[in-house]
Structure formats: C-alpha cells, structure tokens
Design a protein around this motif. Sequence first.
Motif, mmCIF file in Angstrom:
data_model
loop_
_atom_site.group_PDB
_atom_site.id
_atom_site.type_symbol
_atom_site.label_atom_id
_atom_site.label_comp_id
_atom_site.label_asym_id
_atom_site.label_seq_id
_atom_site.Cartn_x
_atom_site.Cartn_y
_atom_site.Cartn_z
ATOM 1 N N GLN A 184 -35.079 46.761 30.846
ATOM 2 C CA GLN A 184 -34.050 46.203 30.034
ATOM 3 C C GLN A 184 -34.550 45.433 29.059
ATOM 4 O O GLN A 184 -34.129 45.424 27.688
ATOM 5 C CB GLN A 184 -32.824 45.853 30.652
ATOM 6 N N HIS A 185 -35.420 44.406 29.348
ATOM 7 C CA HIS A 185 -35.809 43.496 28.430
ATOM 8 C C HIS A 185 -37.179 42.991 29.003
ATOM 9 O O HIS A 185 -37.519 43.022 29.933
ATOM 10 C CB HIS A 185 -34.970 42.060 28.740
ATOM 11 N N VAL A 186 -37.923 42.789 27.934
ATOM 12 C CA VAL A 186 -39.454 42.265 27.939
ATOM 13 C C VAL A 186 -39.571 40.781 27.392
ATOM 14 O O VAL A 186 -39.112 40.380 26.174
ATOM 15 C CB VAL A 186 -40.259 43.204 27.532
ATOM 16 N N LEU A 187 -40.014 39.783 28.436
ATOM 17 C CA LEU A 187 -40.470 38.464 28.051
ATOM 18 C C LEU A 187 -41.901 38.347 27.669
ATOM 19 O O LEU A 187 -42.804 38.728 28.734
ATOM 20 C CB LEU A 187 -39.805 37.459 28.974
ATOM 21 N N LEU A 188 -42.269 37.838 26.393
ATOM 22 C CA LEU A 188 -43.761 37.824 26.240
ATOM 23 C C LEU A 188 -44.288 36.605 26.268
ATOM 24 O O LEU A 188 -44.034 35.590 25.421
ATOM 25 C CB LEU A 188 -43.911 38.480 24.693
ATOM 26 N N ALA A 189 -44.880 36.229 27.502
ATOM 27 C CA ALA A 189 -45.114 34.883 27.622
ATOM 28 C C ALA A 189 -46.769 34.784 27.564
ATOM 29 O O ALA A 189 -47.552 34.367 28.123
ATOM 30 C CB ALA A 189 -45.120 34.681 29.347
ATOM 31 N N LEU A 190 -47.008 35.201 26.203
ATOM 32 C CA LEU A 190 -48.409 34.858 25.627
ATOM 33 C C LEU A 190 -48.376 34.345 24.396
ATOM 34 O O LEU A 190 -47.027 34.274 23.737
ATOM 35 C CB LEU A 190 -48.847 36.485 25.386
ATOM 36 N N PRO A 191 -49.502 33.988 23.716
ATOM 37 C CA PRO A 191 -49.323 33.485 22.349
ATOM 38 C C PRO A 191 -49.025 34.638 21.405
ATOM 39 O O PRO A 191 -49.444 35.683 21.662
ATOM 40 C CB PRO A 191 -50.964 33.127 22.187
ATOM 41 N N PRO A 192 -48.276 34.420 20.204
ATOM 42 C CA PRO A 192 -47.891 35.454 19.420
ATOM 43 C C PRO A 192 -48.951 36.167 18.741
ATOM 44 O O PRO A 192 -48.998 37.360 18.793
ATOM 45 C CB PRO A 192 -47.234 34.596 18.282
ATOM 46 N N ARG A 193 -50.219 35.536 18.348
ATOM 47 C CA ARG A 193 -51.187 36.444 17.832
ATOM 48 C C ARG A 193 -51.736 37.230 18.846
ATOM 49 O O ARG A 193 -52.234 38.481 18.428
ATOM 50 C CB ARG A 193 -52.169 35.329 17.590
ATOM 51 N N LEU A 194 -51.791 36.939 20.176
ATOM 52 C CA LEU A 194 -52.362 37.783 21.204
ATOM 53 C C LEU A 194 -51.466 39.033 21.356
ATOM 54 O O LEU A 194 -51.839 40.169 21.721
ATOM 55 C CB LEU A 194 -52.527 37.099 22.453
ATOM 56 N N VAL A 195 -50.196 38.663 21.342
ATOM 57 C CA VAL A 195 -49.272 39.774 21.391
ATOM 58 C C VAL A 195 -49.510 40.942 20.294
ATOM 59 O O VAL A 195 -49.542 42.091 20.566
ATOM 60 C CB VAL A 195 -47.593 39.443 21.400
ATOM 61 N N GLU A 196 -49.378 40.360 19.271
ATOM 62 C CA GLU A 196 -49.532 41.208 17.998
ATOM 63 C C GLU A 196 -50.788 42.024 17.946
ATOM 64 O O GLU A 196 -50.964 43.383 17.517
ATOM 65 C CB GLU A 196 -49.408 40.326 16.805
ATOM 66 N N GLY A 197 -52.139 41.423 18.422
ATOM 67 C CA GLY A 197 -53.363 42.012 18.310
ATOM 68 C C GLY A 197 -53.933 42.961 19.539
ATOM 69 O O GLY A 197 -54.590 43.818 19.525
ATOM 70 N N ARG A 198 -52.973 42.677 20.790
ATOM 71 C CA ARG A 198 -53.484 43.328 21.864
ATOM 72 C C ARG A 198 -52.377 44.363 22.240
ATOM 73 O O ARG A 198 -52.904 45.268 23.373
ATOM 74 C CB ARG A 198 -53.563 42.136 23.029
ATOM 75 N N ASP B 192 -32.785 42.455 20.378
ATOM 76 C CA ASP B 192 -32.028 42.222 21.571
ATOM 77 C C ASP B 192 -32.663 42.691 22.941
ATOM 78 O O ASP B 192 -31.883 42.727 24.011
ATOM 79 C CB ASP B 192 -30.702 42.566 21.479
ATOM 80 N N CYS B 193 -34.036 43.167 22.819
ATOM 81 C CA CYS B 193 -34.581 43.624 24.123
ATOM 82 C C CYS B 193 -35.769 42.978 24.186
ATOM 83 O O CYS B 193 -36.841 43.364 25.270
ATOM 84 C CB CYS B 193 -34.546 45.097 24.055
ATOM 85 N N LEU B 194 -36.471 41.980 23.312
ATOM 86 C CA LEU B 194 -37.864 41.725 23.335
ATOM 87 C C LEU B 194 -37.695 40.246 22.975
ATOM 88 O O LEU B 194 -37.129 39.946 21.793
ATOM 89 C CB LEU B 194 -38.566 42.427 22.471
ATOM 90 N N THR B 195 -38.507 39.446 23.875
ATOM 91 C CA THR B 195 -38.164 38.002 23.307
ATOM 92 C C THR B 195 -39.687 37.203 23.704
ATOM 93 O O THR B 195 -40.179 37.419 24.648
ATOM 94 C CB THR B 195 -37.361 37.111 24.187
ATOM 95 N N GLY B 196 -40.407 36.454 22.723
ATOM 96 C CA GLY B 196 -41.497 35.764 22.841
ATOM 97 C C GLY B 196 -40.943 34.445 23.527
ATOM 98 O O GLY B 196 -40.093 33.876 23.064
ATOM 99 N N CYS B 197 -41.909 33.973 24.631
ATOM 100 C CA CYS B 197 -41.496 32.853 25.259
ATOM 101 C C CYS B 197 -42.919 32.230 25.755
ATOM 102 O O CYS B 197 -42.700 31.020 26.562
ATOM 103 C CB CYS B 197 -40.518 33.076 26.857
ATOM 104 N N GLY B 198 -44.008 32.352 24.943
ATOM 105 C CA GLY B 198 -45.136 31.577 25.122
ATOM 106 C C GLY B 198 -44.949 30.261 24.489
ATOM 107 O O GLY B 198 -43.871 29.913 23.704
ATOM 108 N N SER B 199 -45.789 29.376 24.727
ATOM 109 C CA SER B 199 -45.716 27.915 24.252
ATOM 110 C C SER B 199 -45.498 27.940 22.832
ATOM 111 O O SER B 199 -44.952 27.126 22.096
ATOM 112 C CB SER B 199 -46.941 26.938 24.903
#
Length: 384
Positions: free
Chosen positions: A185-199, A346-353
């Motif tokens: 239902q929801h994904v927490l992206l515990a990665l650096p933003p650039r890595l999320v966008e690129g990988r 409302d279903c995706l949140t970045g939470c890396g440092s």
Amino acid sequence: MQDIPVVIVGGGLSGLYAAFLLEQKGIAYRLLEARDTLGGRIAVAKYPDAHATNNNTDIEQKESSAAFDLGPSWFWPDYQTQLSTLIESLDLSRFTQFEEGDMMVERAANQPPVRMQGYKSAPPSMRLVGGMAALIDALYARLDASCIMTGQVVQQLNKTSQYIEVQSEDSSGHVTGHVTTFRAQHVLLALPPRLVEGRIVFQPALPQDLSEQWRKTATWMAPHAKYVAVYESPFWRDSGLSGAARSAIGPLTEIHDASTLEGNGALFGFFGVPAQVRQSVSDTVLKEHCRAQLVRLFGTQASTPKAEYLKDWAKDPLTAMPADANGNGQHAVAPPSKPKTGVWQDCLTGCGSEWSAQFPGYVAGAIDAATVAVQRLPADILCQ
C-alpha cells in the motif's frame, strides 16, 4: 506474490529505524536490502585482536575486534538530540573524539609540515564504542528478522489502481535472477534520492520535476574515500599531537585520530584526490602514498601500521552514481520527499538521510527522515 502494507527499500540506518517505528505501531512491513549486509553507508573495518586471560589453570583465548569507521564516524548530541536519545535508549556507549594537542599542516610540497595549535569541535563530536555499526546492530537486534531480506535488488515499482507492485531480484547467489513481487500500500524509499531515480524504474514515471530534483541531489559519502591505518598505540599523543592534520599536498587532505576507547591506535583521512584519479591507481599504490604522508606528518613510527583499510565509496554501485564522481562532497539541500500530484501521490515517501530537512546526509538525518516519513503515512495504514 506477497501482500504487505509497507515495503521499505534499503537497509541502512533510515530503513532499519523506519522498521523499528513500524513495529512499535504494529504495522506489518518487509525491508528489502540489496547488499548482503545491513547498514548501507555505515560500515566498519574490524581488526581482530587476541587477548589471553589466566583463569586459574586454564588460559582462555578471547577473540575481540576493534572497529574502525569507513563511513560516518561522528555525531553531535548537543544539537542532534533525537539521535542522541535513541543511542541512549539502546544502551550504546559513546566517547568524545580525541582532539587534545597540536595539529600538523602541510601547505606546499617544497615546505616541511608545520606544527600549530589544534582546535576542538564545538559542540564536541562523539563516537560510538564499536563504531557506528553498533547502532545498526542494536536496532537489528530489536527487529523481527523474518521481515528483513538482504540480497534483494528492487528494480521496478508499478502503480496499479489498488497497490504498488515492488519487483525485487534475488542477488544473493542462491537463486540469482529470481524475481519476487510484493504488493504494498505504501513504499518507503530508504535510499539516497539520486540512487532511487537512477536505479529504480517507475511505471508510470514519476513527475518530471520531482525526478529531476532527486537526480540532482548529491549523495553524501558518494564522492569520498577514506583511509585508516591501525597501530599498536596512538604514539603521536606522546609528542603532544592530536592526530589531526590538514594538507594541501595529499593524498589525504584531512586527517583525524581514529583510535578506539580501548587503546588501539589509529589514524584516518579523507582523500582529496578526485574519484576518477583514484580509480586509475591501485589500492596498493594509494596506501603507499598514504603511509608516506603519515610519516611526513607524524614520524617514522607511522610507516608500519598493523593494518590498513581503504574504502572508496565512489566505487560502490549501491552508493554512488556516475554523477557523484564529479561531486564536491558537500551536504545537499533536501528535495521534496514525495510526489504532490499524480498516481504516486500519498503512496511513496523518501526517507533516506538526504531527505532530512534538518540534517541532510548526516547520521542524524537518517533518524529524522525516517521519523517524519512514518509519522506521515496515510491514516488507513497507521490505523491498521
């Protein structure tokens, strides 16, 4: 196909702390980490050390190890209070970074190093006994291990009308190529933003402006490399030196005392050599140049370390993207952590440092970003 309310992508500090918070709220999750180990950019080198203890007639050999940080080393409890409170609650021991004494400075190749008055951080920087990995180990020990999966490379997120399909490939070597799909239902992206966008591939695509902001956000540590030399004792202190040094010559531009509280002497330094240049030279040659520099600064005793470690984060594909090789190594300003419009809202949140508004890129930022992300989960998930 596995149905789960929340999937956490990334098993560094932010991912583990998000899992910790979800467990406290009774929310089911799965954490997927691409590496075989947890911690992300928090990594230590462990130097084995045997100690003999005489117990009546028996001699017991106890294996212990000293831990030296290859990623972040310090935190500042005076103003990173949330992180400090967590460390206290986990019963972790801390100690002040050693900064007593003079420092050494190299200004030019044709001039000898000069000794000058050192300085102390204000507020004081602190380290953890056992290195920053002690924080990772303590959090993991309090989690349900069955909810955490290593060797899982998340390749694609597909948004349907009812859930997010998280496609993860097993990279552990046991069933390489096997893809597992989680429905979240929801994904927490515990990665650096650039890595999320690129990988990670998003279907449909993220909003273009958000994707560009994530791609332009530099990843802390990604352009950096660290060298650690371990000695029998911190011999530089006998001469009234703090172990700190600055150099315009290199290869290390900034050097600090990395000794453990137990007395294992160590020095560490950040490379000033650009990533492209470092990668054109072998680790053996780089270590030779580092030893030669430490001899210039601290004398011949520095020539024979018991152990040496070199971690080049720019070579780590699970940390750095090609754009990071040209980075200036500064902490970036936090980008938006979630889409404000479109199907991903409302279903995706970045939470890396890097998504922390207070401490982007810092260890404290991982705690801050994870806290905010979990607090702002949709009400239907928080109420489950």
